[in-house]
Each structure stands twice: as C-alpha cells, then as structure tokens.
Design a protein around this motif. Structure first.
Motif, PDB file in Angstrom:
ATOM      1  N   GLU A 228       0.799  -1.088  -0.020  1.00 47.10           N
ATOM      2  CA  GLU A 228       0.005  -0.055  -0.078  1.00 47.10           C
ATOM      3  C   GLU A 228       1.058   1.128  -0.052  1.00 47.10           C
ATOM      4  N   GLU A 229       1.880   1.220   0.724  1.00 50.08           N
ATOM      5  CA  GLU A 229       2.836   2.283   0.631  1.00 50.08           C
ATOM      6  C   GLU A 229       3.383   2.640  -0.758  1.00 50.08           C
ATOM      7  N   VAL A 230       4.028   1.439  -1.457  1.00 50.35           N
ATOM      8  CA  VAL A 230       4.295   1.663  -2.718  1.00 50.35           C
ATOM      9  C   VAL A 230       3.279   2.230  -3.831  1.00 50.35           C
ATOM     10  N   ARG A 231       1.977   1.797  -3.416  1.00 49.18           N
ATOM     11  CA  ARG A 231       0.987   2.380  -4.306  1.00 49.18           C
ATOM     12  C   ARG A 231       0.600   3.781  -4.222  1.00 49.18           C
ATOM     13  N   ARG A 232       0.602   4.201  -2.796  1.00 52.36           N
ATOM     14  CA  ARG A 232       0.474   5.618  -2.566  1.00 52.36           C
ATOM     15  C   ARG A 232       1.653   6.622  -3.108  1.00 52.36           C
ATOM     16  N   MET A 233       2.849   6.146  -3.044  1.00 51.63           N
ATOM     17  CA  MET A 233       4.008   6.775  -3.518  1.00 51.63           C
ATOM     18  C   MET A 233       3.790   7.137  -5.077  1.00 51.63           C
ATOM     19  N   VAL A 234       3.626   5.958  -5.765  1.00 54.86           N
ATOM     20  CA  VAL A 234       3.300   5.943  -7.263  1.00 54.86           C
ATOM     21  C   VAL A 234       2.134   6.882  -7.649  1.00 54.86           C
ATOM     22  N   ALA A 235       0.933   6.635  -6.437  1.00 56.00           N
ATOM     23  CA  ALA A 235       0.120   7.664  -6.935  1.00 56.00           C
ATOM     24  C   ALA A 235       0.237   9.145  -6.969  1.00 56.00           C
ATOM     25  N   LEU A 236       0.966   9.592  -5.864  1.00 53.69           N
ATOM     26  CA  LEU A 236       1.412  10.938  -5.841  1.00 53.69           C
ATOM     27  C   LEU A 236       2.330  11.421  -6.626  1.00 53.69           C
ATOM     28  N   LEU A 237       3.290  10.373  -7.229  1.00 54.09           N
ATOM     29  CA  LEU A 237       4.215  11.088  -8.348  1.00 54.09           C
ATOM     30  C   LEU A 237       3.402  11.258  -9.596  1.00 54.09           C
ATOM     31  N   ASN A 238       2.443  10.161  -9.935  1.00 53.66           N
ATOM     32  CA  ASN A 238       1.627  10.363 -11.081  1.00 53.66           C
ATOM     33  C   ASN A 238       0.875  11.432 -11.332  1.00 53.66           C
ATOM     34  N   GLY A 239       0.345  11.924 -10.028  1.00 47.59           N
ATOM     35  CA  GLY A 239      -0.318  13.058  -9.921  1.00 47.59           C
ATOM     36  C   GLY A 239      -1.826  12.961 -10.312  1.00 47.59           C
TER      37      GLY A 239
END
Length: 239
Positions: A228-239
């Motif tokens: 879930e942490e990886v998914r959150r970071m990817v989502a943030l970077l993808n904007g």
C-alpha cells in the motif's frame, strides 16, 4: 515524468513492486547490512518474473566501500553475470581511503557493464567533498547518483540534494533515497526538484512457522515491501 525505484530483498517483493506501478527495482540481499549482492539464482528469478527495470546492487559485503583486489574481482564477475542474465543496469560504488571516488576501479566496472546503466549508490554519502565527487561520478559515466545528501536520511539532506541537482545541470540524475515515504516524497521533490526517487517501503514480516523453538530466543522475521505504501507513492508521483 517522475520515477520511483523500490528495493526488493526477496522475489515476492519484486512481484509486489511491479504490480504497484513502480518503475525500477534495486535488487539486494542483506537488508541488515544496507544491501549486498543478491545470489545468481535470485537475480535470474527476478529477471524472469518482472518486466520493469532491474538493477542489482554490486556490493560484495557490508561495511565500508573500500574493497580489496579480491573483492574487486568478485564485483567484476557479478557485473558480467548481470549482463548475461539481461538486467537493465547495476548499482555500485567504490571509495578511496581519503573519501574520494575510486575513479579507476569504478570506471572499469562502468565499462564492463556497458551497455547497462549504472547507478552510483550511497557510498556517495561518505565522500569528503560532494561537489568534486559529483564531477568524478559524471566523468566515469554513471547515469545517476543515489544519495541522502550526505545525511542518514534524505529529509535531513535536502539542501545538499538540491545543490547537487543544480550542479549536475541535467548531466546526471540525482535520486534522493533513505527514509522516503508517501508522507514526505512530494515535499522532497518540491524542495530539491528531483525527478527520480528511491524507497525501501520496508516492513517486517512475521514467520508463518507453526513451530518455533523457544530455546533459540528468536523471532525469524523477514524483510518485505509495504504494498500500500508503494501504491501511495506511485499515485502521488503520477499526480
């Protein structure tokens, strides 16, 4: 485009990282030592299972980054193996006794790795002169530097990371790492202007054993990645 690199210490983590949409895996063994070279079997399995970029670390042991001739020969053999297996790049770093970049031996490894990409790892955070070290790493042909700004955690080294990115002037990628989570990754990006980020998203996993020997006085936890942490970071970077 922002990119996220995540460390994998086991094959299950590789699968998780790719499924979450991260862009690159740094493949390591030895989490307690800060990451050492994975076995040939592990590297091969990871290459067979994942399609995103795979960069095994070339580090024959924990401790400092001053290596003997025998250790250097091991590093050369591991670089060759990564090329044969079909990895996209390798992660490495060697220092001299005075805290400068060992340009001669690092340069030989970069040449040996070609056409694979090369990341200079957090040995960079142990240099005596960061500005000179940056120029040295550029000279030997690395494509990026993983750094926490010469501090234990990237949040403590933001000024240095920003300075390195400015000095690099797009000649090399400066990738912040150490302590990056979804709670701070965007602040790190905004304050440094970094475009690539490195995280372990590390969690400890309890053993699934039904029987545990009480006389051994151990928990037998293993290191994995927080999906879930990886998914959150990817989502943030993808904007």
């Amino acid at each position: 485009m922002y990119k996220l690199e995540v460390i994998a210490f086991n094959i299950e983590s590789c699968n998780i990282i790719e499924s979450c949409g991260a862009h690159r895996i740094e493949l390591c063994d030895g989490p307690a030592e800060g990451g050492t070279t994975a076995s040939a079997g592990f590297i091969k399995a990871a290459r067979q299972k994942i399609n995103i970029e795979l960069y095994p670390i070339i580090r024959p042991r924990g401790g400092d980054f001053l290596y003997s001739n025998d250790e250097f020969e091991i590093m050369k053999a591991d670089v060759k193996l990564c090329k044969e297996i079909g990895c996209d790049g390798v992660v490495l770093g060697i220092l001299n006794t005075g805290g400068s970049i060992d340009k001669l031996r690092c340069g030989k490894l970069v040449e040996l790795a070609y056409p694979l990409g090369v990341t200079f790892h957090r040995a960079f955070d142990r240099v005596a002169d960061a500005a000179q070290a940056l120029e040295d790493v550029i000279d030997i042909g690395c494509e990026r530097i993983l750094t926490s700004g010469l501090k234990p955690a990237a949040m403590d080294g933001l000024d240095m990371i920003a300075s390195l990115i400015q000095q690099a002037d797009e000649r090399i990628i400066i990738m912040p790492g150490s302590g990056l989570r979804s709670s701070n990754i965007m602040e790190i990006g905004q304050r440094t202007h970094a475009i690539e980020f490195h995280s372990s998203a590390r969690i400890n996993v309890e053993s699934s054993m039904n029987f545990m020997s009480g006389s051994m006085n151990e928990k037998l936890q293993s290191v994995s990645v927080d999906e879930e942490e990886v998914r959150r970071m990817v989502a943030l970077l993808n904007g």
